[in-house]
Scaffold this motif. Structure first.
Motif, PDB file in Angstrom:
ATOM      1  N   LEU A 293       0.834  -1.200   0.000  1.00  0.00           N
ATOM      2  CA  LEU A 293       0.000   0.000   0.000  1.00  0.00           C
ATOM      3  C   LEU A 293       0.866   1.247   0.000  1.00  0.00           C
ATOM      4  CD1 LEU A 293       0.030   1.155   3.214  1.00  0.00           C
ATOM      5  CD2 LEU A 293      -1.249  -0.959   3.483  1.00  0.00           C
ATOM      6  N   SER A 294       0.264   2.354  -0.331  1.00  0.00           N
ATOM      7  CA  SER A 294       0.963   3.632  -0.359  1.00  0.00           C
ATOM      8  C   SER A 294       0.857   4.318   0.995  1.00  0.00           C
ATOM      9  CB  SER A 294       0.380   4.536  -1.445  1.00  0.00           C
ATOM     10  OG  SER A 294       0.851   5.857  -1.308  1.00  0.00           O
ATOM     11  N   ARG A 295       1.938   4.979   1.413  1.00  0.00           N
ATOM     12  CA  ARG A 295       1.885   5.759   2.641  1.00  0.00           C
ATOM     13  C   ARG A 295       0.815   6.851   2.555  1.00  0.00           C
ATOM     14  NH1 ARG A 295       6.344   7.202   5.623  1.00  0.00           N
ATOM     15  NH2 ARG A 295       4.945   8.781   6.488  1.00  0.00           N
ATOM     16  N   ALA A 296       0.493   7.264   1.333  1.00  0.00           N
ATOM     17  CA  ALA A 296      -0.495   8.330   1.148  1.00  0.00           C
ATOM     18  C   ALA A 296      -1.924   7.822   1.345  1.00  0.00           C
ATOM     19  CB  ALA A 296      -0.350   8.943  -0.242  1.00  0.00           C
ATOM     20  N   ASP A 297      -2.105   6.503   1.340  1.00  0.00           N
ATOM     21  CA  ASP A 297      -3.447   5.933   1.532  1.00  0.00           C
ATOM     22  C   ASP A 297      -3.703   5.807   3.035  1.00  0.00           C
ATOM     23  OD1 ASP A 297      -5.772   4.427   1.677  1.00  0.00           O
ATOM     24  OD2 ASP A 297      -5.239   3.175  -0.045  1.00  0.00           O
ATOM     25  N   ALA A 298      -4.258   6.852   3.612  1.00  0.00           N
ATOM     26  CA  ALA A 298      -4.406   6.908   5.070  1.00  0.00           C
ATOM     27  C   ALA A 298      -5.288   5.788   5.600  1.00  0.00           C
ATOM     28  CB  ALA A 298      -4.971   8.264   5.478  1.00  0.00           C
ATOM     29  N   GLY A 299      -6.365   5.473   4.891  1.00  0.00           N
ATOM     30  CA  GLY A 299      -7.274   4.442   5.384  1.00  0.00           C
ATOM     31  C   GLY A 299      -6.619   3.079   5.432  1.00  0.00           C
ATOM     32  N   ALA A 300      -5.926   2.713   4.358  1.00  0.00           N
ATOM     33  CA  ALA A 300      -5.268   1.411   4.320  1.00  0.00           C
ATOM     34  C   ALA A 300      -4.140   1.346   5.351  1.00  0.00           C
ATOM     35  CB  ALA A 300      -4.730   1.141   2.921  1.00  0.00           C
ATOM     36  N   LEU A 301      -3.408   2.449   5.507  1.00  0.00           N
ATOM     37  CA  LEU A 301      -2.316   2.466   6.475  1.00  0.00           C
ATOM     38  C   LEU A 301      -2.848   2.341   7.893  1.00  0.00           C
ATOM     39  CD1 LEU A 301       0.738   2.728   6.819  1.00  0.00           C
ATOM     40  CD2 LEU A 301       0.453   5.204   6.913  1.00  0.00           C
ATOM     41  N   ASP A 302      -3.940   3.020   8.206  1.00  0.00           N
ATOM     42  CA  ASP A 302      -4.526   2.911   9.545  1.00  0.00           C
ATOM     43  C   ASP A 302      -5.024   1.495   9.815  1.00  0.00           C
ATOM     44  OD1 ASP A 302      -3.983   5.519  10.240  1.00  0.00           O
ATOM     45  OD2 ASP A 302      -5.930   6.288   9.619  1.00  0.00           O
ATOM     46  N   ALA A 303      -5.562   0.844   8.784  1.00  0.00           N
ATOM     47  CA  ALA A 303      -5.996  -0.547   8.952  1.00  0.00           C
ATOM     48  C   ALA A 303      -4.807  -1.446   9.270  1.00  0.00           C
ATOM     49  CB  ALA A 303      -6.710  -1.020   7.693  1.00  0.00           C
ATOM     50  N   LEU A 304      -3.673  -1.188   8.618  1.00  0.00           N
ATOM     51  CA  LEU A 304      -2.462  -1.963   8.897  1.00  0.00           C
ATOM     52  C   LEU A 304      -1.977  -1.707  10.318  1.00  0.00           C
ATOM     53  CD1 LEU A 304      -0.169  -3.768   7.636  1.00  0.00           C
ATOM     54  CD2 LEU A 304       1.031  -1.629   7.162  1.00  0.00           C
ATOM     55  N   LEU A 305      -2.023  -0.458  10.749  1.00  0.00           N
ATOM     56  CA  LEU A 305      -1.528  -0.094  12.075  1.00  0.00           C
ATOM     57  C   LEU A 305      -2.442  -0.565  13.204  1.00  0.00           C
ATOM     58  CD1 LEU A 305      -0.310   3.543  11.294  1.00  0.00           C
ATOM     59  CD2 LEU A 305       1.104   1.495  11.572  1.00  0.00           C
ATOM     60  N   ALA A 306      -3.578  -1.155  12.843  1.00  0.00           N
ATOM     61  CA  ALA A 306      -4.490  -1.699  13.855  1.00  0.00           C
ATOM     62  C   ALA A 306      -4.088  -3.099  14.307  1.00  0.00           C
ATOM     63  CB  ALA A 306      -5.915  -1.710  13.314  1.00  0.00           C
ATOM     64  N   ALA A 307      -3.027  -3.661  13.745  1.00  0.00           N
ATOM     65  CA  ALA A 307      -2.545  -4.963  14.206  1.00  0.00           C
ATOM     66  C   ALA A 307      -2.154  -4.881  15.676  1.00  0.00           C
ATOM     67  CB  ALA A 307      -1.354  -5.398  13.362  1.00  0.00           C
ATOM     68  N   GLU A 308      -2.144  -6.033  16.340  1.00  0.00           N
ATOM     69  CA  GLU A 308      -1.853  -6.044  17.781  1.00  0.00           C
ATOM     70  C   GLU A 308      -0.414  -5.611  18.078  1.00  0.00           C
ATOM     71  OE1 GLU A 308      -5.419  -8.467  17.145  1.00  0.00           O
ATOM     72  OE2 GLU A 308      -3.483  -8.389  16.156  1.00  0.00           O
ATOM     73  N   CYS A 309       0.489  -5.969  17.199  1.00  0.00           N
ATOM     74  CA  CYS A 309       1.891  -5.567  17.331  1.00  0.00           C
ATOM     75  C   CYS A 309       2.291  -4.869  16.037  1.00  0.00           C
ATOM     76  CB  CYS A 309       2.776  -6.791  17.573  1.00  0.00           C
ATOM     77  SG  CYS A 309       4.561  -6.444  17.645  1.00  0.00           S
ATOM     78  N   VAL A 310       2.972  -3.736  16.146  1.00  0.00           N
ATOM     79  CA  VAL A 310       3.395  -2.978  14.973  1.00  0.00           C
ATOM     80  C   VAL A 310       4.886  -2.695  15.090  1.00  0.00           C
ATOM     81  CG1 VAL A 310       3.210  -0.781  13.733  1.00  0.00           C
ATOM     82  CG2 VAL A 310       1.137  -1.931  14.541  1.00  0.00           C
ATOM     83  N   VAL A 311       5.614  -2.978  14.025  1.00  0.00           N
ATOM     84  CA  VAL A 311       7.050  -2.708  13.957  1.00  0.00           C
ATOM     85  C   VAL A 311       7.285  -1.766  12.780  1.00  0.00           C
ATOM     86  CG1 VAL A 311       9.361  -3.696  13.722  1.00  0.00           C
ATOM     87  CG2 VAL A 311       7.539  -5.010  14.858  1.00  0.00           C
ATOM     88  N   VAL A 312       7.925  -0.635  13.039  1.00  0.00           N
ATOM     89  CA  VAL A 312       8.117   0.378  11.999  1.00  0.00           C
ATOM     90  C   VAL A 312       9.596   0.675  11.821  1.00  0.00           C
ATOM     91  CG1 VAL A 312       7.713   2.786  11.340  1.00  0.00           C
ATOM     92  CG2 VAL A 312       5.860   1.438  12.335  1.00  0.00           C
ATOM     93  N   TYR A 313      10.045   0.622  10.578  1.00  0.00           N
ATOM     94  CA  TYR A 313      11.386   1.051  10.196  1.00  0.00           C
ATOM     95  C   TYR A 313      11.254   2.359   9.424  1.00  0.00           C
ATOM     96  CZ  TYR A 313      12.932  -3.728  11.206  1.00  0.00           C
ATOM     97  OH  TYR A 313      13.214  -4.910  11.829  1.00  0.00           O
ATOM     98  N   GLY A 314      12.171   3.304   9.667  1.00  0.00           N
ATOM     99  CA  GLY A 314      12.107   4.557   8.932  1.00  0.00           C
ATOM    100  C   GLY A 314      12.817   5.671   9.659  1.00  0.00           C
ATOM    101  N   ASP A 315      12.722   6.870   9.105  1.00  0.00           N
ATOM    102  CA  ASP A 315      13.331   8.012   9.782  1.00  0.00           C
ATOM    103  C   ASP A 315      12.492   8.399  10.989  1.00  0.00           C
ATOM    104  OD1 ASP A 315      11.156   9.572   8.835  1.00  0.00           O
ATOM    105  OD2 ASP A 315      12.252  10.097   7.018  1.00  0.00           O
TER     106      ASP A 315
END
Length: 413
Positions: free
Chosen positions: A160-182
């Protein structure tokens, strides 16, 4: 991918995860160990496919990819995973129903580890592949499915695209979230996540520190050759790529000698591992910092510039230990520092982001210096030439590769 598509994929992963957790944990660990044995083998079909596809996808030169994978993955095998699990997990552990991973960058090893680690705790993974590396996550997922379909069903991709806020929020609803980035990306996604566990892998940097015994003769040539490889592999774009060298106790003449040796080593490294593609904005930053250093040198600012005529690398011998911008793509600054106390003061502003330090030249004092660097934030202290070969157990924030993903790791149920 739509928000509903992300949620459906997470639901499917929950079901697959439940089936995986019904199996004996040691059975799952054995399957993952087989997977790492495959990836650590340069002759395996999956490794060869990654070596073939990664240059076009990321812009790295093929020679750099082959050497980088060889240095990094040799000891990332099944035995290393078993030792890691025994040390960090013990007899009893539990993971989460789902883990979402937001990947970044163009170096493949973090992707491999990010997909395998949650599975070792029985946690299925949904990963957003990095835009700069659309290859590695897909190959790792397919390799796991080939080894065991049930295991493969526990890995999903969410392109998904970072610009797709809805899809990104759905992904971030997982029980555990690991993020790589600045750091900005990490802060933004942390504020949006509803996860029970949020693990951030933000901006990190690495350095080199040379004592008097590594500032002359054969010892300097060896240290410079090792550092040149650390810089050249992955074109200095990883958190373990040194951006600066601190020469402790060096006067201007000695610092010049160190900078010259590093420049010669980078010239040789460019023949073995050519620099890959550089995006226009990054090339402009590189050229700007080189030009700025050359202006300071011409103005008598106590600066010396060693640069490849073709622009493939640059070494700037600075007059002091002041931190300056790091344009990457094989651009290194050499800073003279009076003594270890001055080194400590110079590194103080960098400690929050410090990952690795290549260390040499301190004779009997070396263990003490290494301990001080570790206490100051370095999670990896090693010899020059070893920064790009961390163990599977290395974790830049020092939280543990597997323990940080277990429910009990932070007292969360």
């Amino acid at each position: 991918m739509t928000p509903d598509g992300v949620r459906a994929r997470l639901d499917a992963l929950r079901e697959a995860g439940a089936r995986m957790r019904a199996r004996a944990p040691q059975e799952v660990l054995a399957l993952l160990a087989r997977a790492l044995d495959v990836w650590s083998d340069p002759a395996s079909a999956w490794r060869r496919e990654l070596e073939a596809k990664l240059p076009a996808a990321t812009g790295f030169a093929p020679e750099t990819v082959r050497r980088g994978l060889s240095r990094a993955l040799t000891d990332w095998n099944g035995d290393a995973l078993r030792r890691l699990a025994a040390r960090e997990l013990g007899a009893a552990h539990s993971g989460f129903e789902t883990c979402a991973v937001v990947l970044a960058g163009s170096i493949p090893m973090p992707t491999l580890k990010a997909l395998v680690a949650p599975l070792a705790l029985g946690t299925p993974v949904l990963a957003k592949p990095a835009s700069r590396d659309p290859v590695t996550a897909e190959l790792v997922a397919r390799s796991l499915a080939e080894i065991d379909p049930g295991l493969g069903a526990c890995v999903g991709l969410a392109p998904l695209s970072r610009a797709d806020a809805g899809a990104l929020d759905a992904l971030l609803a997982a029980e555990c979230v690991v993020v790589y980035g600045d750091d900005a990306t990490v802060a933004e996604l942390s504020s949006r996540s509803r996860a029970r566990r949020f693990l951030a892998h933000g901006h990190r940097l690495s350095l080199a520190v040379l004592g008097a015994d590594a500032q002359r003769g054969e010892a300097l040539r060896d240290a410079a050759a090792g550092l040149a490889e650390d810089v050249a592999l992955w074109d200095q774009l990883g958190c373990l790529s040194p951006i600066a060298l601190y020469a402790v106790g060096a006067d201007a003449e000695t610092a010049d000698r160190v900078a010259g040796a590093l420049a010669a080593a980078l010239r040789d490294a460019a023949k073995r591992w050519p620099r890959g593609m550089v995006e226009p904005a990054a090339a402009a930053r590189f050229a700007s910092e080189r030009a700025e250093a050359e202006l300071r040198a011409a103005a008598g600012g106590g600066v010396a510039v060693h640069a490849d005529p073709a622009g493939r690398w640059c070494v700037v011998r600075e007059a002091d230990a002041r931190a300056r911008p790091a344009p990457l793509h094989r651009f290194v600054r050499v800073h003279p520092v009076r003594d270890l106390a001055a080194l400590d003061a110079a590194l103080a502003p960098l400690r929050r982001h410090l990952a690795g330090v290549a260390l040499a030249g301190f004779a009997a004092e070396q263990p003490e210096v290494a301990r001080a660097l570790a206490a100051g934030g370095a999670s990896l202290v090693c010899a020059p030439g070893s920064l790009q070969a961390p163990s599977l157990a290395w974790e830049s924030e020092g939280r543990g590769v597997l323990a940080s993903l277990a429910r009990v790791a932070a007292g969360q149920g």
